[in-house]
Scaffold this active site. Structure first.
Site: not given
Lengths: 95, 214
Positions: B116, B119-121
């Site tokens: 991702c 962000c940090s999906c």
């Protein structure tokens, strides 16, 4: 390959909560599959009425994104791009 | 001797690590303030917040491993998973919530890896909380640009005949990789196979364990 629907990601840089990665803006890819519709995150992020839009899974060749720096031209990057960020495009010329 | 270098070493012989007890940051204070206000105004309760934290902590890569092992042993489930991973995993009790899930199957000619960049999906319903490296700037920026180098650093070296497909989790979808079933596991039960499925093999930065190691 001739069946591919090519689209180009708009090369804009608007402010705000945008889920279109900058490294893919201006790049040409083909539709891997169509998803959604999902509410537009650019409005949703600010608590505004969000229009439901198709979300396209776009596939880009590494060469299209990184040019000659691509380690392997057959490798690909897939990303989800909202339909209002895409415009129809011709297949990119082979490098 | 005030400048004796032994002052800097713990009794174990290793240097002391500085304590992580800096004052709260702006956003940490903001989170506490909003949480306390929501409780005070009766929007939620401390018990509900604790229950949600427990739910998050209870999700581990064992969920994803059960899904992968079933896909390896149940062809109808594999087809359902590839067609609609949200529905197939919900039926197993791993609800992805408002997000949608896509399963990506590794084959001898294709290797999938998930990142991702924004962000940090992460598919938390199947893998729990993401590891710190998944959220690092280095992983997020390098995986889309030099995936083969990144994979090699994780110990996965792929031949040029294998196409690498990088999946940037940019919006509403979450991704789980279905690694290839290891050779030499014919006749294994789904429970035994699940023990070979690592977290990293479901992100795409690793491969399942070899049956010899199990």
């Amino acid at each position: 390959m001739s069946d591919r629907q090519y689209m180009r990601v708009r090369a804009d840089m608007p402010p705000g909560h945008v889920r279109t990665p900058a490294y893919l803006r201006g790049k040409c890819g083909w539709v891997e599959r169509t998803l959604g519709p999902f509410p537009n995150p650019e409005a949703l992020a600010y608590g505004l009425q969000a229009q439901a839009l198709p979300l396209m899974r776009m596939r880009f060749s590494m060469t299209e994104v990184w040019g000659a720096a691509a380690a392997n031209p057959n490798d690909t990057i897939d990303a989800e791009i909202y339909s209002h960020w895409l415009e129809p495009a011709e297949a990119p010329h082979a490098p | 001797m005030p400048h004796d270098h032994h002052d800097h070493l713990s009794p174990s012989g290793h240097p002391y690590r500085p304590d992580d007890d800096h004052p709260l940051t702006y956003w940490q204070q903001m989170e506490i303030a909003v949480r306390e206000l929501l409780i005070e105004k009766g929007v939620t309760t401390a018990a509900e917040i604790n229950a949600q934290i427990d739910t998050m902590d209870a999700r581990t890569p064992a969920n994803g491993a059960a899904v992968v092992a079933r896909a390896w042993t149940d062809p109808a489930f594999r087809d359902a998973l590839l067609a609609d991973a949200s529905a197939a995993t919900r039926d197993m009790g791993f609800d992805v919530g408002p997000m949608k899930l896509i399963a990506l199957e590794n084959t001898p000619t294709e290797h999938n890896v998930v990142v991702c960049t924004l962000c940090s999906c992460y598919p938390r319903n199947l893998l729990g909380l993401p590891p710190d490296w998944y959220k690092s700037r280095a992983y997020r920026s390098r995986t889309v640009k030099e995936p083969r180098k990144v994979l090699a650093e994780f110990g996965v070296t792929l031949p040029d005949t294998t196409t690498v497909r990088v999946h940037d989790s940019t919006a509403d979808m979450r991704y789980v990789v279905i690694p290839a079933r290891p050779e030499g596991t014919d006749g294994w039960s789904a429970d035994d196979l699940a023990k070979l499925v690592t977290r990293d093999s479901m992100i795409g930065t690793g491969l399942p364990k070899s049956p010899d190691a199990a």
